[in-house]
Design a protein around this motif. Structure first.
Motif, PDB file in Angstrom:
ATOM      1  N   HIS A 175     -10.320   8.237   3.846  1.00  0.00           N
ATOM      2  CA  HIS A 175     -10.851   6.991   4.410  1.00  0.00           C
ATOM      3  C   HIS A 175     -11.911   7.229   5.489  1.00  0.00           C
ATOM      4  CE1 HIS A 175      -8.023   4.538   2.162  1.00  0.00           C
ATOM      5  NE2 HIS A 175      -7.007   5.209   2.657  1.00  0.00           N
ATOM      6  N   SER A 181       0.796  -1.233   0.000  1.00  0.00           N
ATOM      7  CA  SER A 181       0.000   0.000   0.000  1.00  0.00           C
ATOM      8  C   SER A 181       0.821   1.271   0.000  1.00  0.00           C
ATOM      9  CB  SER A 181      -0.965   0.005   1.194  1.00  0.00           C
ATOM     10  OG  SER A 181      -2.020  -0.900   0.982  1.00  0.00           O
ATOM     11  N   GLU A 212     -15.824  -2.635   1.652  1.00  0.00           N
ATOM     12  CA  GLU A 212     -14.532  -2.979   1.050  1.00  0.00           C
ATOM     13  C   GLU A 212     -14.700  -4.052  -0.011  1.00  0.00           C
ATOM     14  OE1 GLU A 212     -11.464  -2.801  -0.190  1.00  0.00           O
ATOM     15  OE2 GLU A 212     -10.626  -2.303   1.799  1.00  0.00           O
ATOM     16  N   TYR A 218     -11.923  -5.287  -1.681  1.00  0.00           N
ATOM     17  CA  TYR A 218     -10.631  -5.969  -1.822  1.00  0.00           C
ATOM     18  C   TYR A 218     -10.479  -7.010  -0.729  1.00  0.00           C
ATOM     19  CZ  TYR A 218      -5.507  -6.326  -2.426  1.00  0.00           C
ATOM     20  OH  TYR A 218      -4.229  -6.762  -2.641  1.00  0.00           O
ATOM     21  N   GLN A 270      -9.931   0.096   0.332  1.00  0.00           N
ATOM     22  CA  GLN A 270      -9.447   0.199  -1.047  1.00  0.00           C
ATOM     23  C   GLN A 270     -10.526   0.696  -2.012  1.00  0.00           C
ATOM     24  OE1 GLN A 270      -6.343  -0.215  -0.977  1.00  0.00           O
ATOM     25  NE2 GLN A 270      -6.084  -1.484   0.838  1.00  0.00           N
ATOM     26  N   LYS A 300       0.281   3.863  -2.777  1.00  0.00           N
ATOM     27  CA  LYS A 300      -0.657   4.985  -2.760  1.00  0.00           C
ATOM     28  C   LYS A 300       0.030   6.340  -2.807  1.00  0.00           C
ATOM     29  CE  LYS A 300      -4.437   2.627  -0.294  1.00  0.00           C
ATOM     30  NZ  LYS A 300      -3.924   1.253  -0.362  1.00  0.00           N
ATOM     31  N   VAL A 341      -6.094  -1.621  -9.805  1.00  0.00           N
ATOM     32  CA  VAL A 341      -5.761  -1.542  -8.383  1.00  0.00           C
ATOM     33  C   VAL A 341      -4.466  -0.773  -8.133  1.00  0.00           C
ATOM     34  CG1 VAL A 341      -6.885  -3.767  -7.980  1.00  0.00           C
ATOM     35  CG2 VAL A 341      -4.398  -3.683  -8.188  1.00  0.00           C
ATOM     36  N   SER A 375      -3.739   1.766  -5.491  1.00  0.00           N
ATOM     37  CA  SER A 375      -3.729   1.310  -4.104  1.00  0.00           C
ATOM     38  C   SER A 375      -2.567   0.395  -3.774  1.00  0.00           C
ATOM     39  CB  SER A 375      -5.033   0.554  -3.787  1.00  0.00           C
ATOM     40  OG  SER A 375      -6.146   1.397  -3.821  1.00  0.00           O
TER      41      SER A 375
END
Length: 508
Positions: free
Chosen positions: A149, A102, A155, A157, A190, A105, A262, A265
């Protein structure tokens, strides 16, 4: 899997989960790197940093690790230890490719901030301004709520089961309930970054992969940037290890296939050398003007008035005189950038990378303690204490850890309640690092020192139950309940254990 590889450029240049048995011997630390671009530190500071890195290898035993520290935009410390591959002979080095999970990001957040600066995005606009065909309840969520967030969205993911397409991802959550009221809680998710990525691509007219490759990687000459998971692992390009759940032995990480949707992320793999170059550019304002970054490094307040845990997507911590921002990934890598509140130009950046091992590593605590070696007071005394405690315990066992703890309690004249709470936290830290058996000494001592407090009995009972000692757990849960009769959770545990004990008696 698609990868992004770019030309070489000039290098301009850092509380865990349960441990497992069958630990391999930690690889011998390699000497500190001698990179011409490293600005020398005072010898005493370098020695402290080396001691800290050696302790990470001894306590947590990663296969390999790499650390870089910058003061301002200057690299002042670089260190590698261990090896690139389990059983291999190639030492970890500046070009070793690590999965950063992560931490990916951070590069996306730069592109989002740039898009806002260009007037393409408004972080306070509803996401429906940029992304069509959303459920009605989602449409009013702002871009800033998503990045920070606090959306409350469900979610999509589930590692390592990554949906193959955006449509498949949305099908998982489109009709699901919100997890929390928007704005009420910081809840890492995510789905938030997927929606933000769709907004960025809509307003820019470009795929995110094109944006990040051509606007960040190429101008900085970052040639170790690779997106992907399973295919790169199969080709031997990336490697990472975690303990096998059944045996405790280290085994290669099971990587998902990371489709491009993705990548905002997760899914980036890179090297310490490239991250250090990128960090220098971040500090200088080459990526985004420094004033703009500081404006974005403000946590979004929750509905209760308290600050959230994220500042427009950056992990955010208030350390008293300092603010830190950055991002971790996979419970094993961390990028932490800290600056002084009274002088935001006084900065320290710590990059920590490892390729896995038998124990998860508290990377945020470690990066903070490493920064403290350069700026005393950056880490709290408790953060330093806990890193020293686990090192003492690994080297000399519980008596050495207890001696350090008692000295800390005496030096700070902690009250009995404060000492009890600290000892309880020590128990859970030892459990997280070395496994539940390592916590028994701390919890038993806490019961002996504070027999009229319910919490030490509760913690000891929990650990005994984890270790399969139901009779011991029941005994201490009963003590906890007697001291706090209103604790319905403990009452339910006592009732359940008593039923099990009774059923066992009936069967004999």
């Amino acid at each position: 899997m698609t990868t992004i590889g770019l030309k070489t450029g000039l290098m301009a240049l850092a509380l865990g989960v349960g441990g497992c048995g069958h630990l391999p011997a930690a690889p011998e630390p390699t000497p500190p790197a001698t990179t011409a671009t490293v600005t020398p530190l005072a010898a005493a500071v370098t020695q402290t940093l080396d001691r800290r890195v050696d302790a990470v290898m001894q306590v947590y035993a990663p296969v390999g690790l790499s650390v870089a520290i910058l003061r301002g935009d200057r690299l002042v410390y670089e260190r590698h230890a261990g090896v690139e591959r389990l059983g291999g002979a190639t030492p970890a080095n500046g070009d070793t490719l690590y999965s950063v999970f992560s931490m990916s990001k951070l590069f996306f957040l730069i592109e989002m901030i740039r898009a806002e600066a260009r007037g393409e995005l408004d972080f306070d606009a509803p996401i429906a301004t940029y992304v069509a065909d959303l459920p009605g309840a989602w449409r009013g969520l702002t871009v800033r709520q998503l990045l920070s967030h606090v959306s409350g969205l469900p979610e999509y993911y589930s590692h390592p089961d990554v949906p193959p397409t955006v449509a498949a991802a949305f099908s998982r959550v489109r009709d699901a309930d919100f997890i929390s009221e928007p704005g009420s809680r910081s809840r890492y998710n995510q789905t938030n970054f997927l929606l933000a990525k769709l907004a960025l691509e809509q307003v820019s007219g470009r795929a995110y992969a094109d944006l990040v490759a051509n606007d960040q990687f190429a101008p900085l000459g970052l040639d170790h940037m690779r997106y992907g998971g399973h295919a790169l692992a199969e080709a031997g390009t990336i490697v990472s290890y975690r303990p096998d759940a059944a045996t405790g032995d280290l085994a290669p990480e099971i990587y998902p296939t990371y489709p491009p949707y993705v990548w905002s992320s997760v899914g980036l793999n890179t090297s310490l050398s490239d991250l250090a170059v990128w960090a220098g550019a971040l500090v200088r304002g080459d990526l985004v003007p420094r004033r703009t970054l500081l404006d974005h490094w403000q946590p979004l307040p929750l509905s209760n008035g308290r600050p959230g845990a994220y500042a427009d997507g950056w992990e955010y911590s208030d350390l008293g005189d300092f603010i830190t921002v950055g991002h971790g990934g996979g419970n094993r890598v961390n990028f932490m950038h800290g600056f002084r509140k009274s002088d935001p130009s006084d900065t320290v950046t710590v990059i920590y990378l490892d390729n896995g091992g038998p124990r998860e590593i508290p990377t945020r605590r470690i990066t903070t303690v490493l920064a403290d070696a350069l700026i005393p007071g950056f880490a709290s005394p408790t953060q330093v204490l806990f890193e020293d405690l686990v090192t003492d315990h690994a080297a000399q066992g519980w008596p050495a850890a207890l001696a350090r703890l008692d000295a800390h309690i005496a030096d700070r004249s902690l009250s009995p309640a404060e000492a009890e709470g600290l000892l309880n936290t020590v128990g859970y830290t030892l459990s997280a690092t070395f496994g539940p058996e390592a916590a028994l000494d701390a919890f038993r001592l806490n019961v002996a020192r504070h027999p009229r407090s319910a919490n030490p009995h509760d913690s000891l009972a929990e650990t005994l139950l984890t270790l399969g000692d139901r009779a011991g757990a029941l005994q201490h849960y009963r003590h906890a309940l007697a001291l706090n009769p209103d604790d319905t959770r403990v009452a339910a545990l006592v009732a359940g254990l008593e039923r099990q004990a009774s059923a066992g008696d009936d069967q004999t």
